[in-house]
Design a protein around this motif. Sequence first.
Motif, short mmCIF file in Angstrom:
data_model
loop_
_atom_site.label_atom_id
_atom_site.label_comp_id
_atom_site.label_asym_id
_atom_site.label_seq_id
_atom_site.Cartn_x
_atom_site.Cartn_y
_atom_site.Cartn_z
N THR A 1 0.87 -1.17 0.00
CA THR A 1 0.00 0.00 0.00
C THR A 1 0.91 1.22 0.00
OG1 THR A 1 -0.06 0.13 2.42
CG2 THR A 1 -1.77 -1.20 1.36
N SER A 2 0.34 2.38 -0.26
CA SER A 2 1.17 3.59 -0.22
C SER A 2 1.75 3.80 1.18
CB SER A 2 0.35 4.82 -0.65
OG SER A 2 -0.80 4.97 0.14
N GLU A 3 0.96 3.45 2.21
CA GLU A 3 1.45 3.63 3.58
C GLU A 3 2.65 2.73 3.86
OE1 GLU A 3 -1.65 3.18 2.63
OE2 GLU A 3 -3.10 4.12 3.99
N SER A 4 2.56 1.47 3.43
CA SER A 4 3.66 0.54 3.74
C SER A 4 4.89 0.85 2.89
CB SER A 4 3.20 -0.91 3.53
OG SER A 4 2.89 -1.17 2.18
N GLU A 5 4.70 1.24 1.63
CA GLU A 5 5.84 1.62 0.80
C GLU A 5 6.55 2.83 1.37
OE1 GLU A 5 5.82 1.02 -3.65
OE2 GLU A 5 3.67 1.26 -3.29
N ARG B 1 -4.93 7.86 8.12
CA ARG B 1 -3.74 7.33 8.83
C ARG B 1 -2.43 7.61 8.10
NH1 ARG B 1 -7.75 6.71 11.67
NH2 ARG B 1 -8.07 5.03 13.17
N ARG B 2 -2.46 8.42 7.07
CA ARG B 2 -1.22 8.78 6.39
C ARG B 2 -0.73 10.13 6.89
NH1 ARG B 2 -3.72 8.31 0.43
NH2 ARG B 2 -4.48 6.16 0.51
N PRO B 3 0.56 10.34 6.98
CA PRO B 3 1.05 11.68 7.33
C PRO B 3 0.67 12.68 6.25
CG PRO B 3 2.87 10.27 6.66
CD PRO B 3 1.67 9.39 6.76
N VAL B 4 0.64 13.94 6.63
CA VAL B 4 0.34 15.01 5.69
C VAL B 4 1.60 15.86 5.55
CG1 VAL B 4 -0.73 16.35 7.55
CG2 VAL B 4 -1.16 16.96 5.18
N LEU B 5 2.10 16.00 4.32
CA LEU B 5 3.34 16.72 4.13
C LEU B 5 3.35 17.38 2.75
CD1 LEU B 5 5.82 14.22 2.82
CD2 LEU B 5 4.43 13.34 4.67
N LEU C 1 12.23 11.89 9.64
CA LEU C 1 13.38 12.36 8.87
C LEU C 1 13.08 12.38 7.38
CD1 LEU C 1 16.55 10.82 10.56
CD2 LEU C 1 15.73 13.16 10.68
N LEU C 2 12.45 11.33 6.87
CA LEU C 2 12.11 11.32 5.44
C LEU C 2 11.07 12.38 5.13
CD1 LEU C 2 12.22 10.11 2.60
CD2 LEU C 2 10.40 8.53 3.31
N SER C 3 10.04 12.50 5.97
CA SER C 3 8.99 13.50 5.73
C SER C 3 9.57 14.89 5.68
CB SER C 3 7.93 13.41 6.85
OG SER C 3 7.30 12.14 6.86
N ALA C 4 10.49 15.18 6.60
CA ALA C 4 11.13 16.50 6.61
C ALA C 4 11.96 16.72 5.36
CB ALA C 4 12.01 16.63 7.86
N GLU C 5 12.71 15.71 4.95
CA GLU C 5 13.54 15.83 3.76
C GLU C 5 12.68 16.08 2.52
OE1 GLU C 5 17.22 15.81 1.58
OE2 GLU C 5 16.74 16.03 3.71
N ILE C 6 11.54 15.44 2.46
CA ILE C 6 10.64 15.60 1.31
C ILE C 6 10.15 17.04 1.19
CG2 ILE C 6 8.34 15.01 0.44
CD1 ILE C 6 8.88 12.14 1.43
N GLN D 1 6.32 10.00 -8.20
CA GLN D 1 5.26 11.00 -8.16
C GLN D 1 3.94 10.44 -7.63
OE1 GLN D 1 5.81 14.27 -8.96
NE2 GLN D 1 3.79 14.67 -8.11
N ASN D 2 3.57 9.23 -8.08
CA ASN D 2 2.28 8.67 -7.66
C ASN D 2 2.26 8.38 -6.16
OD1 ASN D 2 4.14 6.57 -7.96
ND2 ASN D 2 2.58 5.07 -8.49
N LEU D 3 3.40 7.97 -5.59
CA LEU D 3 3.47 7.73 -4.16
C LEU D 3 3.50 9.05 -3.40
CD1 LEU D 3 3.74 5.76 -1.81
CD2 LEU D 3 6.22 5.75 -2.18
#
Length: 418
Positions: free
Chosen positions: A66-70, A322-326, A375-380, A394-396
């Motif tokens: 799923t997008s969440e697990s990826e 349940r997904r982060p928002v960034l 850390l990944l969310s911030a980098e994005i 892009q799709n993810l």
Amino acid sequence: MADSHAQTEVYEAVVIGGGIAGASVAYSLAKRKIKTLLLEKRQNLAEGASGNPVGLIYPFLTKHKTSESEFSLFAFRFLNEEWNRIRESFRSIRTDRKVDHFSKEGIHFLTQTETDKDRYHTALSTHNVPETEAEIKKQTSFSQDKESVFFKNGKTVSPPLFTETICRLAEDHLTIHTSEEFIRWEDGSPIEMETEQKKYRSQFLFLCNSNEISEDHRTKWMTLRKVRGQIVRLPKDDLLIPLDHSVLFGNYITEDLGYGSVLGASFDEFKWEEEPRVSESVDMIRSAKSVFPESNAYWDKLLSSPEALQTRVSFRSQTQDRRPVLGNLPDAEIFQKENPYKKGESHIRKSPKIKYHNNVYVLGGLGSRGLTHSLLSAEIIVREALSEPSLLPQNLRDDFRPERFLLRNWKRGIPIGS
């Protein structure tokens, strides 16, 4: 309110929120030598959900991708690429602490039923997780009859020390103001901001104060919900079997980083009292007792006086999906004016264009996975702010943008705020 005669302080970027999310954004900005101010309303950093004495870092994997697990696996691997630098920084700046007080490697995820085994064994295959990252253990060091998926690079970590360490890594380009309540911000070039004490101006604004986002009319449409969690600090006692790694079993029990093990965690989306609930402590202890009967004498001892246990209540935030928002913050008011909601007609109209608040970014809704995903969310979002190439396909990437809530409601014909 800020003194109207006070001089406005100028930074390249301002980050609101001194938990692990805000600290991670400051860390990403500092790697690019961007002069940054981090504002936290409490007396110290990491006093909210990021203030729990011990936390766990591991990927959230579903049976099928799923997008969440990826995203979670991507975030877990990104953090591990950064980890040596962070751990060595802790070693150099905190000579008063052993490095084992900061983090330890390896986490067991117990597979107690055939359904568990099917889900997690399949998940390792569908996500192409190699044995160098995770392996199936037919028995564990703490029990000969329990199987687990063992994440070798999973981590037991002190969230406050993690937050402190990445801020120390950023200190050449970072100013931190605590005990300073953020009041408002205004669009512009530059962006104008105000706290109870001062006024600020910056090119970029990063909103990482999830539990306050719902109070601002420009952000409350993202439906970030406050979630209450409670943990129990387990007293040291020889009756508790020693754990050489933390264990997830529905709840979790952590390896001792020098402060005792932690048993967690409860989860409540509806009632948010700050006082500990003895009943929740009892439920968690009984759950642990069913999984670790070798320590029955220890659990019975705790159950004899659960009101005496040290507990901690904290509040994190999560979204409805349940997904982060960034990402860049959409201007919901303009969206509503330009794209009136017409129930039953959205499917025959072109997808609307989104307009954004200039250089205002949001990172929130990390939920219980903030340590893994921050850390990944911030980098994005820092890469996005600086027009650098994205780390995600892009799709993810699109599955985690703030505007997904606007578009979802538009398709359903539901106005903002309904």
